[in-house]
Design a protein around this motif. Structure first.
Motif, mmCIF file in Angstrom:
data_model
loop_
_atom_site.group_PDB
_atom_site.id
_atom_site.type_symbol
_atom_site.label_atom_id
_atom_site.label_comp_id
_atom_site.label_asym_id
_atom_site.label_seq_id
_atom_site.Cartn_x
_atom_site.Cartn_y
_atom_site.Cartn_z
ATOM 1 N N ALA A 124 10.430 -4.750 -4.824
ATOM 2 C CA ALA A 124 9.123 -4.239 -5.256
ATOM 3 C C ALA A 124 8.798 -2.923 -4.546
ATOM 4 N N MET A 125 9.018 -2.870 -3.239
ATOM 5 C CA MET A 125 8.730 -1.654 -2.473
ATOM 6 C C MET A 125 9.586 -0.483 -2.964
ATOM 7 N N ALA B 175 0.868 -1.180 0.000
ATOM 8 C CA ALA B 175 0.000 0.000 0.000
ATOM 9 C C ALA B 175 0.901 1.225 0.000
ATOM 10 N N PHE B 176 0.527 2.211 -0.814
ATOM 11 C CA PHE B 176 1.311 3.445 -0.944
ATOM 12 C C PHE B 176 0.411 4.640 -0.664
ATOM 13 N N LEU B 177 0.889 5.515 0.198
ATOM 14 C CA LEU B 177 0.193 6.771 0.443
ATOM 15 C C LEU B 177 0.736 7.756 -0.584
ATOM 16 N N VAL B 178 -0.143 8.223 -1.460
ATOM 17 C CA VAL B 178 0.263 9.067 -2.586
ATOM 18 C C VAL B 178 -0.205 10.506 -2.346
ATOM 19 N N ASN C 236 3.534 11.723 -5.977
ATOM 20 C CA ASN C 236 4.701 11.075 -5.375
ATOM 21 C C ASN C 236 4.300 10.306 -4.121
ATOM 22 N N VAL C 237 5.043 9.229 -3.840
ATOM 23 C CA VAL C 237 4.768 8.395 -2.675
ATOM 24 C C VAL C 237 5.247 9.102 -1.410
ATOM 25 N N VAL C 238 4.353 9.209 -0.434
ATOM 26 C CA VAL C 238 4.634 9.854 0.846
ATOM 27 C C VAL C 238 5.019 8.791 1.884
ATOM 28 N N ASP C 239 4.368 7.627 1.810
ATOM 29 C CA ASP C 239 4.600 6.539 2.755
ATOM 30 C C ASP C 239 4.247 5.230 2.067
#
Length: 112
Positions: free
Chosen positions: A81-82, A54-57, A62-65
């Protein structure tokens, strides 16, 4: 009776429209343009598996977390992968029709 039925139907319609408008649309990624390189050690050991992340966008794409939700069973595959997907540009999600920071769930399959 007919007036009462009409009022109820109008209320339900407006409540449904408001609920649909308030929906959150998660961020998304173009999987064709975002690939991870197979780790050499994993190739040698013939490791395969599926990683759930899971990606916080942010609103800029852009990925934040990020967080690992389910491991492939191999740390090298999970890390690769991460790292690769965290560097990808996402299409930002929306909340109430406006661009907003949202979580995106991504599954990545490693297959030889």
């Amino acid at each position: 009776m007919t007036k009462f039925s009409t009022v109820i139907a109008a209320f339900l319609l407006s409540a449904t429209s408001a609920a649909a408008f308030a929906a959150e649309v998660p961020a998304s990624i173009d999987a064709k343009n975002c690939k991870a390189e197979y780790p050499k050690a994993s190739l040698i050991n013939e490791e395969q598996g599926d990683v759930k992340m899971a990606f916080l966008v942010g609103t800029d794409g852009n990925v934040v977390d990020s967080k690992l939700e389910k491991s492939s069973g191999f740390k090298n595959l999970d890390k690769a992968a991460m790292k690769a997907l965290s560097a990808c540009k996402f299409k930002p999600g929306t909340k109430d029709g406006a661009v907003a920071q949202t979580w995106a769930k991504v599954d990545y399959s490693w297959k030889l």
